[in-house]
Design a protein around this motif. Structure first.
Motif, PDB file in Angstrom:
ATOM      1  N   LEU A  60      88.887   9.986  51.956  1.00  0.00           N
ATOM      2  CA  LEU A  60      90.219  10.514  51.687  1.00  0.00           C
ATOM      3  C   LEU A  60      90.795   9.853  50.446  1.00  0.00           C
ATOM      4  N   LYS A  61      91.638  10.571  49.748  1.00  0.00           N
ATOM      5  CA  LYS A  61      92.295   9.992  48.573  1.00  0.00           C
ATOM      6  C   LYS A  61      93.282   8.903  48.958  1.00  0.00           C
ATOM      7  N   THR A  62      93.549   8.786  50.254  1.00  0.00           N
ATOM      8  CA  THR A  62      94.420   7.720  50.744  1.00  0.00           C
ATOM      9  C   THR A  62      93.622   6.481  51.150  1.00  0.00           C
ATOM     10  N   THR A  63      92.306   6.477  50.928  1.00  0.00           N
ATOM     11  CA  THR A  63      91.491   5.309  51.258  1.00  0.00           C
ATOM     12  C   THR A  63      92.016   4.078  50.531  1.00  0.00           C
ATOM     13  N   PRO A  64      92.279   2.975  51.233  1.00  0.00           N
ATOM     14  CA  PRO A  64      92.773   1.760  50.567  1.00  0.00           C
ATOM     15  C   PRO A  64      91.787   1.275  49.493  1.00  0.00           C
ATOM     16  N   PRO A  65      92.310   0.796  48.377  1.00  0.00           N
ATOM     17  CA  PRO A  65      91.426   0.323  47.296  1.00  0.00           C
ATOM     18  C   PRO A  65      90.386  -0.679  47.763  1.00  0.00           C
ATOM     19  N   LYS A  66      90.751  -1.569  48.711  1.00  0.00           N
ATOM     20  CA  LYS A  66      89.805  -2.593  49.152  1.00  0.00           C
ATOM     21  C   LYS A  66      88.612  -1.989  49.892  1.00  0.00           C
ATOM     22  N   ASP A  67      88.796  -0.782  50.444  1.00  0.00           N
ATOM     23  CA  ASP A  67      87.718  -0.136  51.190  1.00  0.00           C
ATOM     24  C   ASP A  67      86.858   0.772  50.313  1.00  0.00           C
ATOM     25  N   LEU A  68      87.374   1.154  49.161  1.00  0.00           N
ATOM     26  CA  LEU A  68      86.674   2.126  48.324  1.00  0.00           C
ATOM     27  C   LEU A  68      85.332   1.599  47.825  1.00  0.00           C
ATOM     28  N   ALA A  69      85.341   0.389  47.277  1.00  0.00           N
ATOM     29  CA  ALA A  69      84.111  -0.167  46.716  1.00  0.00           C
ATOM     30  C   ALA A  69      83.049  -0.356  47.788  1.00  0.00           C
ATOM     31  N   SER A  70      83.441  -0.882  48.937  1.00  0.00           N
ATOM     32  CA  SER A  70      82.456  -1.107  49.996  1.00  0.00           C
ATOM     33  C   SER A  70      81.890   0.217  50.508  1.00  0.00           C
ATOM     34  N   ALA A  71      82.719   1.264  50.529  1.00  0.00           N
ATOM     35  CA  ALA A  71      82.242   2.575  50.969  1.00  0.00           C
ATOM     36  C   ALA A  71      81.206   3.130  50.000  1.00  0.00           C
ATOM     37  N   LEU A  72      81.439   2.966  48.717  1.00  0.00           N
ATOM     38  CA  LEU A  72      80.493   3.482  47.723  1.00  0.00           C
ATOM     39  C   LEU A  72      79.200   2.675  47.718  1.00  0.00           C
ATOM     40  N   HIS A  73      79.302   1.377  47.957  1.00  0.00           N
ATOM     41  CA  HIS A  73      78.085   0.569  48.105  1.00  0.00           C
ATOM     42  C   HIS A  73      77.279   1.069  49.308  1.00  0.00           C
ATOM     43  N   ALA A  74      77.974   1.385  50.390  1.00  0.00           N
ATOM     44  CA  ALA A  74      77.299   1.880  51.593  1.00  0.00           C
ATOM     45  C   ALA A  74      76.597   3.200  51.303  1.00  0.00           C
ATOM     46  N   ALA A  75      77.268   4.072  50.555  1.00  0.00           N
ATOM     47  CA  ALA A  75      76.651   5.346  50.197  1.00  0.00           C
ATOM     48  C   ALA A  75      75.400   5.134  49.357  1.00  0.00           C
ATOM     49  N   ALA A  76      75.468   4.196  48.419  1.00  0.00           N
ATOM     50  CA  ALA A  76      74.312   3.908  47.565  1.00  0.00           C
ATOM     51  C   ALA A  76      73.139   3.367  48.378  1.00  0.00           C
ATOM     52  N   ARG A  77      73.439   2.656  49.462  1.00  0.00           N
ATOM     53  CA  ARG A  77      72.379   2.116  50.333  1.00  0.00           C
ATOM     54  C   ARG A  77      71.756   3.192  51.211  1.00  0.00           C
ATOM     55  N   GLY A  78      72.408   4.349  51.292  1.00  0.00           N
ATOM     56  CA  GLY A  78      71.876   5.406  52.132  1.00  0.00           C
ATOM     57  C   GLY A  78      72.639   5.640  53.412  1.00  0.00           C
ATOM     58  N   ASP A  79      73.774   4.946  53.592  1.00  0.00           N
ATOM     59  CA  ASP A  79      74.567   5.133  54.796  1.00  0.00           C
ATOM     60  C   ASP A  79      75.418   6.397  54.694  1.00  0.00           C
ATOM     61  N   ALA A  80      75.790   6.955  55.847  1.00  0.00           N
ATOM     62  CA  ALA A  80      76.673   8.108  55.894  1.00  0.00           C
ATOM     63  C   ALA A  80      78.115   7.640  56.005  1.00  0.00           C
ATOM     64  N   LEU A  81      78.988   8.227  55.203  1.00  0.00           N
ATOM     65  CA  LEU A  81      80.380   7.794  55.169  1.00  0.00           C
ATOM     66  C   LEU A  81      81.266   8.684  56.039  1.00  0.00           C
ATOM     67  N   LEU A  82      81.050   8.626  57.326  1.00  0.00           N
ATOM     68  CA  LEU A  82      81.891   9.335  58.271  1.00  0.00           C
ATOM     69  C   LEU A  82      82.029   8.487  59.520  1.00  0.00           C
ATOM     70  N   SER A  83      83.243   8.154  59.872  1.00  0.00           N
ATOM     71  CA  SER A  83      83.431   7.429  61.120  1.00  0.00           C
ATOM     72  C   SER A  83      83.171   8.384  62.278  1.00  0.00           C
ATOM     73  N   PRO A  84      82.768   7.867  63.449  1.00  0.00           N
ATOM     74  CA  PRO A  84      82.510   8.754  64.590  1.00  0.00           C
ATOM     75  C   PRO A  84      83.687   9.658  64.932  1.00  0.00           C
ATOM     76  N   GLY A  85      84.889   9.105  64.872  1.00  0.00           N
ATOM     77  CA  GLY A  85      86.052   9.905  65.212  1.00  0.00           C
ATOM     78  C   GLY A  85      86.281  11.049  64.247  1.00  0.00           C
ATOM     79  N   ILE A  86      86.169  10.766  62.955  1.00  0.00           N
ATOM     80  CA  ILE A  86      86.351  11.808  61.950  1.00  0.00           C
ATOM     81  C   ILE A  86      85.232  12.830  62.054  1.00  0.00           C
ATOM     82  N   THR A  87      83.997  12.369  62.261  1.00  0.00           N
ATOM     83  CA  THR A  87      82.873  13.289  62.401  1.00  0.00           C
ATOM     84  C   THR A  87      83.140  14.271  63.529  1.00  0.00           C
ATOM     85  N   ARG A  88      83.552  13.746  64.673  1.00  0.00           N
ATOM     86  CA  ARG A  88      83.760  14.596  65.840  1.00  0.00           C
ATOM     87  C   ARG A  88      84.889  15.582  65.600  1.00  0.00           C
ATOM     88  N   ARG A  89      85.985  15.125  65.029  1.00  0.00           N
ATOM     89  CA  ARG A  89      87.117  16.025  64.758  1.00  0.00           C
ATOM     90  C   ARG A  89      86.703  17.140  63.809  1.00  0.00           C
TER      91      ARG A  89
END
Length: 222
Positions: free
Chosen positions: A103-132
């Motif tokens: 989301l564009k409301t993602t806190p800046p401190k979480d943005l970098a770690s999320a993109l690192h996770a994506a680069a590692r091959g992780d999926a960027l969806l929390s279980p709750g958001i995925t289900r909704r």
């Protein structure tokens, strides 16, 4: 160093993202694109580790750009950037192969770690958001036929259902009293049989095929 390409038609958004990410010592913003056409062209040129893709852009939107990029390089990591967490384009983007969304409301401190996770091959969806998200777009749709689903063993189907519940490999191992390496083997076999690239696509197919049905909120007692 994680190489990022930012695609957004709003200059202020691109500037803000570049400023946030540029402050990280292990992230390099290699290019910016103002629409999907430019995003596809610059991705081919700069070969970023992750493309941060806005959904609503002129000329070519984020969904079409995602499909074009992944047609050329199916292993490309694309993260959709959106204002709303229940956007039809997000669901279609995940179905097309994007590895997740922010989301564009993602806190800046979480943005970098999320993109690192994506680069590692992780999926960027929390279980709750995925289900909704999946609930929203499959609740009224009839089950579809999914090639490879009948080839899953009983254990692999169990693992798929637990994946759809948002469990990690470690949590699945604990639930089924298996070793984590064994669960990882089952997960990889599921990917191969369903011809998907990651957990997000596998879970989407599980819902679409009716293996897992959307949860319903219990009605209040009168």
């Amino acid at each position: 160093m994680t190489r990022i390409l930012i695609a957004d038609d709003e200059a202020l958004v691109r500037g803000g993202l570049r400023m946030i990410l540029g402050a990280q010592p292990d992230i390099d913003v290699v290019a910016e694109a103002v629409d999907g056409e430019e995003a596809a062209r610059l991705t081919a040129r700069y070969q970023p580790d992750v493309v941060l893709m806005d959904i609503h852009m002129p000329r070519l939107d984020g969904l079409a750009a995602t499909e074009r990029i992944l047609a050329d390089r199916p292993d490309r990591r694309i993260v959709m950037l959106t204002t709303f967490d229940l956007d039809e384009y997000v669901y279609r983007s995940l179905r097309a192969g994007a590895c997740g969304f922010l989301l564009k409301t993602t806190p800046p401190k979480d943005l970098a770690s999320a993109l690192h996770a994506a680069a590692r091959g992780d999926a960027l969806l929390s279980p709750g958001i995925t289900r909704r998200l999946i609930d929203h777009y499959t609740a009224t749709a009839p089950p579809v036929s999914v090639p490879g689903l009948a080839d899953l063993t009983g254990r692999e189907t169990e693992v798929l259902c637990l994946m759809a519940g948002g469990l990690s490999n470690r949590e699945i191992a604990q639930e089924l009293f298996l070793g984590e390496a064994t669960v990882k083997t089952h997960v990889n076999r599921i990917f191969a049989k369903l011809r998907v690239r990651d957990r997000v696509q596998a879970v989407v197919l599980a819902y679409e095929a009716g293996v897992v049905r959307p949860r319903r909120e219990p009605r209040s007692s009168p």
